[in-house]
Design a protein around this motif. Structure first.
Motif, PDB file in Angstrom:
ATOM      1  N   ASN A  34       7.770  16.693  11.211  1.00 48.13           N
ATOM      2  CA  ASN A  34       7.337  15.423  10.627  1.00 48.13           C
ATOM      3  C   ASN A  34       6.827  15.643   9.209  1.00 48.13           C
ATOM      4  OD1 ASN A  34       7.908  13.906  12.941  1.00 48.13           O
ATOM      5  ND2 ASN A  34       5.934  14.403  13.853  1.00 48.13           N
ATOM      6  N   ARG A  35       7.369  14.846   8.277  1.00 49.93           N
ATOM      7  CA  ARG A  35       7.004  14.963   6.874  1.00 49.93           C
ATOM      8  C   ARG A  35       6.839  13.561   6.269  1.00 49.93           C
ATOM      9  NH1 ARG A  35       6.181  20.433   5.578  1.00 49.93           N
ATOM     10  NH2 ARG A  35       6.401  19.742   3.423  1.00 49.93           N
ATOM     11  N   SER A  36       6.154  13.502   5.143  1.00 47.00           N
ATOM     12  CA  SER A  36       5.984  12.227   4.452  1.00 47.00           C
ATOM     13  C   SER A  36       7.357  11.667   4.073  1.00 47.00           C
ATOM     14  CB  SER A  36       5.140  12.429   3.190  1.00 47.00           C
ATOM     15  OG  SER A  36       5.168  11.272   2.385  1.00 47.00           O
ATOM     16  N   THR A  37       7.574  10.384   4.363  1.00 50.11           N
ATOM     17  CA  THR A  37       8.903   9.796   4.237  1.00 50.11           C
ATOM     18  C   THR A  37       9.296   9.431   2.813  1.00 50.11           C
ATOM     19  OG1 THR A  37       7.919   7.643   4.728  1.00 50.11           O
ATOM     20  CG2 THR A  37       8.891   8.878   6.567  1.00 50.11           C
ATOM     21  N   GLY A  38       8.354   9.433   1.869  1.00 49.47           N
ATOM     22  CA  GLY A  38       8.713   9.022   0.518  1.00 49.47           C
ATOM     23  C   GLY A  38       9.304   7.618   0.525  1.00 49.47           C
ATOM     24  N   SER A  39      10.426   7.449  -0.167  1.00 49.87           N
ATOM     25  CA  SER A  39      11.061   6.124  -0.284  1.00 49.87           C
ATOM     26  C   SER A  39      12.180   5.917   0.715  1.00 49.87           C
ATOM     27  CB  SER A  39      11.622   5.954  -1.703  1.00 49.87           C
ATOM     28  OG  SER A  39      10.596   5.987  -2.663  1.00 49.87           O
ATOM     29  N   ILE A  40      12.321   6.800   1.666  1.00 51.50           N
ATOM     30  CA  ILE A  40      13.510   6.760   2.525  1.00 51.50           C
ATOM     31  C   ILE A  40      13.493   5.579   3.490  1.00 51.50           C
ATOM     32  CG2 ILE A  40      12.882   8.126   4.567  1.00 51.50           C
ATOM     33  CD1 ILE A  40      15.860   8.805   2.216  1.00 51.50           C
ATOM     34  N   LEU A  41      12.351   4.888   3.623  1.00 46.13           N
ATOM     35  CA  LEU A  41      12.263   3.731   4.520  1.00 46.13           C
ATOM     36  C   LEU A  41      12.597   2.411   3.822  1.00 46.13           C
ATOM     37  CD1 LEU A  41       8.901   4.518   6.400  1.00 46.13           C
ATOM     38  CD2 LEU A  41      11.219   5.295   6.958  1.00 46.13           C
ATOM     39  N   LYS A  42      12.766   2.427   2.508  1.00 48.92           N
ATOM     40  CA  LYS A  42      12.968   1.177   1.773  1.00 48.92           C
ATOM     41  C   LYS A  42      14.186   0.378   2.247  1.00 48.92           C
ATOM     42  CE  LYS A  42      10.562   2.629  -2.437  1.00 48.92           C
ATOM     43  NZ  LYS A  42      10.721   3.116  -3.813  1.00 48.92           N
ATOM     44  N   PRO A  43      15.321   1.010   2.544  1.00 50.38           N
ATOM     45  CA  PRO A  43      16.458   0.214   3.028  1.00 50.38           C
ATOM     46  C   PRO A  43      16.166  -0.561   4.307  1.00 50.38           C
ATOM     47  CG  PRO A  43      17.219   2.357   2.285  1.00 50.38           C
ATOM     48  CD  PRO A  43      15.716   2.414   2.294  1.00 50.38           C
ATOM     49  N   PHE A  44      15.290  -0.025   5.159  1.00 52.96           N
ATOM     50  CA  PHE A  44      14.954  -0.733   6.395  1.00 52.96           C
ATOM     51  C   PHE A  44      14.191  -2.023   6.086  1.00 52.96           C
ATOM     52  CE2 PHE A  44      14.634   3.844   8.065  1.00 52.96           C
ATOM     53  CZ  PHE A  44      15.997   3.907   8.312  1.00 52.96           C
ATOM     54  N   SER A  99       0.855   1.580   1.494  1.00 53.47           N
ATOM     55  CA  SER A  99       1.452   2.868   1.135  1.00 53.47           C
ATOM     56  C   SER A  99       2.523   3.290   2.134  1.00 53.47           C
ATOM     57  CB  SER A  99       0.379   3.959   1.049  1.00 53.47           C
ATOM     58  OG  SER A  99      -0.167   4.228   2.343  1.00 53.47           O
ATOM     59  N   LEU A 100       2.628   2.573   3.246  1.00 47.20           N
ATOM     60  CA  LEU A 100       3.658   2.872   4.253  1.00 47.20           C
ATOM     61  C   LEU A 100       5.037   2.957   3.628  1.00 47.20           C
ATOM     62  CD1 LEU A 100       4.732   3.047   7.198  1.00 47.20           C
ATOM     63  CD2 LEU A 100       4.668   0.544   7.251  1.00 47.20           C
ATOM     64  N   ILE A 101       5.342   2.058   2.683  1.00 48.02           N
ATOM     65  CA  ILE A 101       6.688   1.988   2.122  1.00 48.02           C
ATOM     66  C   ILE A 101       6.924   3.073   1.069  1.00 48.02           C
ATOM     67  CG2 ILE A 101       6.201   0.391   0.220  1.00 48.02           C
ATOM     68  CD1 ILE A 101       9.230   0.387   2.644  1.00 48.02           C
ATOM     69  N   LEU A 102       5.856   3.753   0.653  1.00 42.92           N
ATOM     70  CA  LEU A 102       5.991   4.783  -0.390  1.00 42.92           C
ATOM     71  C   LEU A 102       5.784   6.190   0.144  1.00 42.92           C
ATOM     72  CD1 LEU A 102       4.081   3.041  -3.330  1.00 42.92           C
ATOM     73  CD2 LEU A 102       6.472   2.818  -2.642  1.00 42.92           C
ATOM     74  N   GLY A 103       5.755   6.360   1.454  1.00 42.26           N
ATOM     75  CA  GLY A 103       5.579   7.696   2.017  1.00 42.26           C
ATOM     76  C   GLY A 103       4.258   7.885   2.722  1.00 42.26           C
ATOM     77  N   GLY A 104       3.578   6.786   3.012  1.00 41.81           N
ATOM     78  CA  GLY A 104       2.284   6.884   3.690  1.00 41.81           C
ATOM     79  C   GLY A 104       2.390   7.202   5.162  1.00 41.81           C
ATOM     80  N   ALA A 105       3.613   7.282   5.686  1.00 46.21           N
ATOM     81  CA  ALA A 105       3.824   7.637   7.092  1.00 46.21           C
ATOM     82  C   ALA A 105       4.674   8.901   7.164  1.00 46.21           C
ATOM     83  CB  ALA A 105       4.522   6.500   7.831  1.00 46.21           C
ATOM     84  N   GLU A 106       4.683   9.514   8.334  1.00 47.68           N
ATOM     85  CA  GLU A 106       5.482  10.721   8.529  1.00 47.68           C
ATOM     86  C   GLU A 106       6.567  10.477   9.571  1.00 47.68           C
ATOM     87  OE1 GLU A 106       2.964  13.990   9.550  1.00 47.68           O
ATOM     88  OE2 GLU A 106       2.497  14.424   7.454  1.00 47.68           O
ATOM     89  N   SER A 107       7.736  10.993   9.283  1.00 46.15           N
ATOM     90  CA  SER A 107       8.826  10.974  10.238  1.00 46.15           C
ATOM     91  C   SER A 107       9.629  12.249  10.042  1.00 46.15           C
ATOM     92  CB  SER A 107       9.693   9.717  10.054  1.00 46.15           C
ATOM     93  OG  SER A 107      10.627   9.599  11.123  1.00 46.15           O
ATOM     94  N   ASN A 108      10.786  12.324  10.663  1.00 43.30           N
ATOM     95  CA  ASN A 108      11.582  13.545  10.570  1.00 43.30           C
ATOM     96  C   ASN A 108      13.053  13.210  10.377  1.00 43.30           C
ATOM     97  OD1 ASN A 108      12.805  13.327  13.399  1.00 43.30           O
ATOM     98  ND2 ASN A 108      10.611  13.370  13.864  1.00 43.30           N
ATOM     99  N   LEU A 109      13.804  14.197   9.971  1.00 40.77           N
ATOM    100  CA  LEU A 109      15.218  14.003   9.657  1.00 40.77           C
ATOM    101  C   LEU A 109      16.001  13.516  10.875  1.00 40.77           C
ATOM    102  CD1 LEU A 109      16.740  14.388   7.002  1.00 40.77           C
ATOM    103  CD2 LEU A 109      17.451  16.646   7.799  1.00 40.77           C
TER     104      LEU A 109
END
Length: 791
Positions: free
Chosen positions: A336-346, A434-444
């Motif tokens: 689990n790592r900080s997601t950065g911007s990878i959640l924006k498309p969702f 901050s959730l949308i900018l990497g405030g949460a953790e997920s994994n590949l």
């Protein structure tokens, strides 16, 4: 006498019944209870990797079938009458007895392969006459319960082949790097003679003795007509391997994951991995790993999953596992790592589905402060307003913070969890915006699965007659012929995300017209269209890049497993290059995603704002939009203004004859958005000034003048330097009229005026204050705020 005879007869019968029962149940089930190595295969049955058995032996699961060549070699060498005796060979036994008596020591055991299977199962009991007799009896029993082929398989699976290598399959890979079915006559002959003396014969020593025994067997095969003279000559010319080979390990982390996730009874696991692609991906990842090590970036993970099944075809949990860096053992696919911007498309897709934005809706892109949260764009520049699809393509932070604020954190968390991002499991208060900018953790693993679920839902929409299968949203997997299940599957009229919203999201992600550094990826892009997204976590600790095609989802993570940040760890710099090299090794897809017209409507849209065209919109066009968007707000920026007869000044009925006025539609952004937007949009026209003696009744003061920073003024932190002195906090404002002067007041105290650039610094002690801004036309805005010292 008769009774005595009956007793004797009964006793005899009972004795033999007992003997028969003991004989029948003399073999344990299973015959062997040894632990096995965990063997991981790819989708085609190729060896992907192997993990040593708990007892330290390389012992592959039992072989079902023995190759014809090995069968011929082993029966010729060990038991030439194997198919003709009942488990013991009287001829061999008599020969062995004669040889042992003449030599006055044991030189031959006369054991059949059946007897050797029994001896192996009994863990090498002492080789006494008594033990030999037990082996003979049990061998007879073995023959009654097993076929000759099964007995041969048991022997081949459990015979020792030197060192800690047990069984023909383990030996074939250990000494020749191939499966038993691929071995030559010479190689099979070597393995046939090896179990005869595994303790003293080893490929690394006594090689001459081993070769002599092998060649003698080859000559016997020729003498028996099993091989031709040419085959004999070629076989004898083959060298004995010098040293054992390491077992293949093409997916170290998947092997260990599978071994831990399955019960100890499952020793051979066939995965969905494509070994050919896996090897190529390993080479690519290791190449970049070596390059990035120069900047102390130590770890790379690569995952590729099929859209249709959700199963992995490439699984590289970390680059260059043979490195001495201890963190290489960490599987960064599941870390689990900080997601950065990878959640924006969702979020983009969720808001399109809800009809709360359209694909090109203008979004705020201005300096922003929300309490103690001060988000910034990666390049720290602002455009004032930006179309939503461009904001996604450029991964701008400010527009997506405002989107999340409008959509709601709790609603977005529901979408993320429904997509399978289960590690994002805390409250909305915990994450904040901050959730949308990497405030949460997920994994590949979870992230790629979520993108695959979206792609799968879009692909199946038209195939399912414009309906949704809830089973399309599920986790990723890695087993062949097993599609992961989310526990339920049904067809519905609506989906978690609409097909139209997903299609527009992928279209935005496929845009190659990206500014700055991202333009370089036009030359690296795949031969075909691809939707892709990068992400970078705070502190440059995690770099992400994910790509979607109709057939595959590719995910790359780059960083340090230790969490150490480096200036070069950004999605575009270090993750995207790996992504596109991986894309280029994947098979081409046949066609791009079909447009889901049944989830769209053809509507008039304002060209400048991206909103539904309102009554005052001048430049508009018809375009396909998500069906839910037809009920979204009409363009709020096109307004009717009154001009004088010459069209130079704004006027109103207080100062100008109504019959001489001309009305005109004008595109007007809020002051702060306008201040930045007009810099990069030369077509944008600011409102004409008011004619002298005319007052502005069409705008409220807050629409004429606006505080830029802090935008959500409530708590202002006053910084303190190293000496302990307070530093000024800078306030910034925007005014619609470039020629206006703004006068600055705090409480009732006048601090000064600004023109052109409206900025003012204040050194204030902690406490409550009121800021008032007044322009030279008498327009006024006020904001209350609290000063908090920041040590």
């Amino acid at each position: 006498m008769k009774n005595k005879a009956n007793i004797v007869l009964f006793s005899a019968i009972s004795f033999w019944v007992i003997v028969l029962v003991l004989f029948i149940f003399s073999l344990p089930k299973p015959l062997f209870d040894d632990p096995y190595s965990t063997v991981i295969l790819d989708r085609n049955g190729e060896l992907l990797g192997v993990k040593i058995a708990p007892d330290g032996q390389w012992r592959f699961p039992e072989t079902v079938e023995v190759s014809d060549k090995f069968e011929t070699c082993i029966t010729t060498f060990e038991d030439k009458r194997f198919y003709y005796h009942p488990g013991i060979d009287p001829v061999s036994m008599l020969r062995a007895i004669k040889q042992n008596i003449s030599s006055r020591r044991i030189v031959s055991g006369g054991s059949t392969l059946s007897m050797q299977v029994i001896r192996l199962s009994r863990k090498g009991q002492s080789r006494t006459v008594f033990e030999k007799a037990i082996e003979a009896i049990l061998a007879l029993r073995l023959e009654l319960g097993y076929s000759k082929k099964e007995i041969l398989s048991l022997y081949a699976s459990h015979a020792p082949f030197g060192g800690n290598v047990v069984g023909i399959e383990a030996a074939a890979w250990r000494y020749f790097g191939r499966s038993p079915s691929e071995l030559s006559w010479a190689e099979n002959a070597m393995l046939a003679v090896l179990p005869n003396s595994p303790a003293i014969i080893h490929t690394g020593k006594n090689r001459d003795l081993l070769k002599t025994k092998r060649d003698n067997l080859l000559r016997k095969l020729y003498a028996n007509g099993k091989i031709t003279k040419t085959e004999l000559e070629l076989a004898i010319d083959e060298e004995i391997p010098e040293h054992p080979l390491p077992y293949p390990m093409y997916s170290y982390h998947l092997v260990n994951r599978a071994a831990s996730e399955f019960s100890s009874a499952t020793y051979k696991i066939q995965t969905s991995i494509d070994l050919s692609l896996q090897k190529q991906a390993n080479e690519i990842v290791n190449m970049y790993n070596q390059r990035y090590l120069r900047n102390n970036i130590n770890n790379i993970a690569c995952l590729v999953i099929e859209v249709e099944t959700g199963n992995a075809v490439i699984y590289t949990g970390n680059g260059d596992i043979n490195s001495d860096i201890p963190e290489k053992a960490v599987d960064m696919i599941t870390a689990n790592r900080s997601t950065g911007s990878i959640l924006k498309p969702f979020l983009f897709s969720a808001m399109l589905s809800a009809g709360e934005i359209l694909p090109k809706t203008l979004l705020k892109d201005i300096p922003t402060k929300m309490g103690s949260f001060s988000p910034e764009n990666f390049d720290r520049e602002y455009t004032g307003a930006v179309p939503a699809n461009e904001a996604l393509a450029r991964s701008l932070n400010i527009p997506f913070v405002y989107l999340l604020k409008d959509y709601g954190i709790m609603r977005f968390l529901y979408i993320l969890r429904a997509l399978g991002l289960n590690t994002i499991n805390k409250s909305s208060e915990h994450y904040g915006l901050s959730l949308i900018l990497g405030g949460a953790e997920s994994n590949l693993w979870d992230i790629c699965a979520a993108y695959a679920s979206m792609a799968r839902s879009l692909k199946h929409f038209n195939e399912s007659e414009s309906r949704y299968n809830t089973g399309d949203y599920h986790s990723a997997g890695y087993l062949k012929n097993k599609i992961p299940d989310n526990g339920s599957s049904s067809v519905k009229e609506t989906g978690l995300l609409s097909a139209a919203s997903i299609w527009f999201t992928f279209e935005a992600m496929s845009s190659l017209n990206r500014p700055g550094q991202e333009k370089q990826w036009q030359t690296f892009s795949s031969k075909q269209k691809v939707s892709w997204k990068t992400g970078t976590s705070f502190g440059f600790k995690d770099a992400w890049s994910v790509a979607v095609t109709p057939d595959y989802v590719v995910g790359i993570w780059v960083g340090n497993a230790t969490g150490e940040g480096r200036s070069g760890i950004t999605g575009i710099k270090v993750a995207a290059p790996v992504l596109f090299d991986i894309l280029n090794i994947l098979p081409n897809y046949k066609s791009w995603f079909e447009i889901p017209y049944d989830e769209m409507v053809y509507a008039e849209v304002c060209n400048r704002s991206g909103h539904i065209a309102g009554p005052y919109c001048v430049e508009k066009d018809s375009a396909w939009i998500p069906a839910a968007g037809i009920n979204s707000d009409a363009c709020p920026y096109d307004k009717i203004i009154n001009l004088d007869a010459g069209g130079t000044y704004r006027v109103n009925s207080d100062c100008y004859p109504v019959d001489m006025m001309q009305q005109q539609s004008w595109f007007v952004l809020p002051p702060t958005m306008e201040a930045y937007y007009r810099i990069s949009n030369s077509w944008y026209r600011t409102l004409p000034p008011f004619m002298e003696d005319c007052s502005d009744k069409s705008f409220k003061p807050g629409e004429i003048m606006e505080l830029i920073y802090p935008s959500q003024l409530s708590r202002v932190y006053i910084p303190v330097d190293l000496s302990g002195d307070t530093l000024p906090a800078v306030f910034k404002a925007a005014h619609r009229d470039d020629n206006s002067t703004i006068y600055w007041y705090i409480d009732t105290k006048y601090y000064g005026s600004t023109k052109d650039f409206h900025e003012m610094g204040f050194k204030l002690p902690p406490g409550k204050y009121s800021l008032t801004l007044m322009d030279d036309k008498g327009n006024k805005i006020s904001k209350d705020f609290v000063v908090v010292s920041k040590d």
